[in-house]
Design an enzyme around this catalytic site. Structure first.
Site, mmCIF file in Angstrom:
data_model
loop_
_atom_site.group_PDB
_atom_site.id
_atom_site.type_symbol
_atom_site.label_atom_id
_atom_site.label_comp_id
_atom_site.label_asym_id
_atom_site.label_seq_id
_atom_site.Cartn_x
_atom_site.Cartn_y
_atom_site.Cartn_z
ATOM 1 N N ASP A 1 -12.369 36.115 50.185
ATOM 2 C CA ASP A 1 -11.190 36.413 49.220
ATOM 3 C C ASP A 1 -10.843 35.716 48.045
ATOM 4 O OD1 ASP A 1 -11.225 38.136 51.357
ATOM 5 O OD2 ASP A 1 -8.988 37.800 51.983
ATOM 6 N N ASP A 2 -10.018 36.268 47.197
ATOM 7 C CA ASP A 2 -9.407 35.813 45.917
ATOM 8 C C ASP A 2 -10.388 35.367 44.781
ATOM 9 O OD1 ASP A 2 -7.226 35.517 47.952
ATOM 10 O OD2 ASP A 2 -7.404 33.546 48.000
ATOM 11 N N HIS B 1 -9.096 43.540 46.410
ATOM 12 C CA HIS B 1 -7.906 42.444 47.141
ATOM 13 C C HIS B 1 -6.776 42.541 46.220
ATOM 14 C CE1 HIS B 1 -6.936 39.839 49.913
ATOM 15 N NE2 HIS B 1 -6.678 38.601 49.227
ATOM 16 N N HIS C 1 -2.709 39.390 43.717
ATOM 17 C CA HIS C 1 -2.346 39.015 44.874
ATOM 18 C C HIS C 1 -0.729 38.850 45.435
ATOM 19 C CE1 HIS C 1 -2.916 36.148 48.444
ATOM 20 N NE2 HIS C 1 -4.329 36.450 48.304
ATOM 21 N N TYR D 1 -2.777 38.366 52.337
ATOM 22 C CA TYR D 1 -2.229 37.653 53.317
ATOM 23 C C TYR D 1 -2.298 38.559 54.501
ATOM 24 C CZ TYR D 1 0.136 35.700 49.404
ATOM 25 O OH TYR D 1 0.596 35.091 47.994
ATOM 26 N N HIS E 1 -12.680 32.141 51.817
ATOM 27 C CA HIS E 1 -12.124 32.319 50.466
ATOM 28 C C HIS E 1 -13.042 31.562 49.717
ATOM 29 C CE1 HIS E 1 -8.552 33.206 53.217
ATOM 30 N NE2 HIS E 1 -7.989 33.655 51.932
#
Length: 252
Positions: free
Chosen positions: A48-49, A103, A107, A144, A200
């Site tokens: 992710d991210d 994603h 965020h 999250y 991540h």
């Protein structure tokens, strides 16, 4: 192909602009939520991210082991997806056969947003992926892991599945590399039929001290390390086309 790509961009722009009116014209159907893989003996490593500076190292480690991963990208979190460096990173993952997915844009916790705001967070990163690599993602992971009925309905309208996980390396919670390696060792020893792992891309120790160990440990336990799409037995993208040429509208 160029015409198709143009049509895809136009469609995404219109989709974002008219998301709210669709509420009254389309029946809302909640998206399917995926919390585990369904193809036996598979493990899906997801990241992710990003896109972020450690992407190349992660992709190269996966490639060296004959493994595939899935990258859930933001549009403007650790940096703008339209920067030259970040566009190159997205292309690198995609062109090496790894899956790219949404994603969302910035965020944000989608459960705190309105219907219009949720769609804005979704369509902007979808548009970016269509522009950069030509792939319209079939899957979205909410930041999250938070979602509510409105998020599921918005994802359903957009034709996307919502992806969570059943194993957390805990890197985003501050776990040390050794803790994350121990968690991978424990899950391999338990030997569930499948594993859908959360990692991540933005954490240096994950890229340099955990991923290689996780791959080796899971492969030694008999798992095939595959994309999310393969572990679910579903298409990765709603459509694909040629990447487009950047212009002044590509900005964060």
């Amino acid at each position: 192909m160029r015409a198709f790509a143009l049509l895809s961009t136009v469609a995404l722009a219109i989709w974002g602009a008219v998301a709210a009116p669709l509420e009254s014209s389309l029946e809302r159907r909640a998206a399917t939520v995926y919390t585990r893989c369904t193809t036996a003996n598979t493990a899906a490593l997801t990241f992710d991210d990003g896109p972020y500076i450690y992407l190349y190292d992660i992709v190269n480690t996966l490639d060296a082991a004959g493994a595939k991963g899935t990258f859930f990208f933001n549009g403007n979190n650790y940096g703008c997806i339209y920067s030259a460096d970040n566009m190159a990173r997205v292309k690198y993952a995609y062109n090496h056969g790894h899956q790219v997915a949404s994603h969302t844009w910035a965020h944000k916790d989608l459960t705190t947003l309105t219907w219009d705001q949720i769609h804005d967070e979704m369509w902007r990163v979808e548009q970016a992926l269509v522009r950069i690599v030509g792939a319209y993602p079939a899957f979205m992971r909410p930041p999250y892991g938070n979602y509510n009925s409105l998020v599921l309905e918005a994802s359903g309208v957009r034709g996307q599945g919502v992806v969570i996980w059943d194993f957390d390396s805990q890197d985003s919670l501050g776990a040390s590399a050794q803790t994350s390696r121990n968690l991978y060792n424990n899950i391999a020893n338990q030997r569930p039929s499948t594993i859908l792992a959360l990692n991540h891309e933005t954490i240096e120790t994950t890229a340099h001290n955990v991923v290689a160990y996780a791959i080796q440990r899971l492969q030694s336990a008999g798992y095939r390390l595959v994309t999310l799409s393969e572990c679910l037995g579903k298409p990765a993208y709603q459509s694909t086309a040629a990447p487009q040429t950047p212009d002044s509208s590509w900005r964060c």
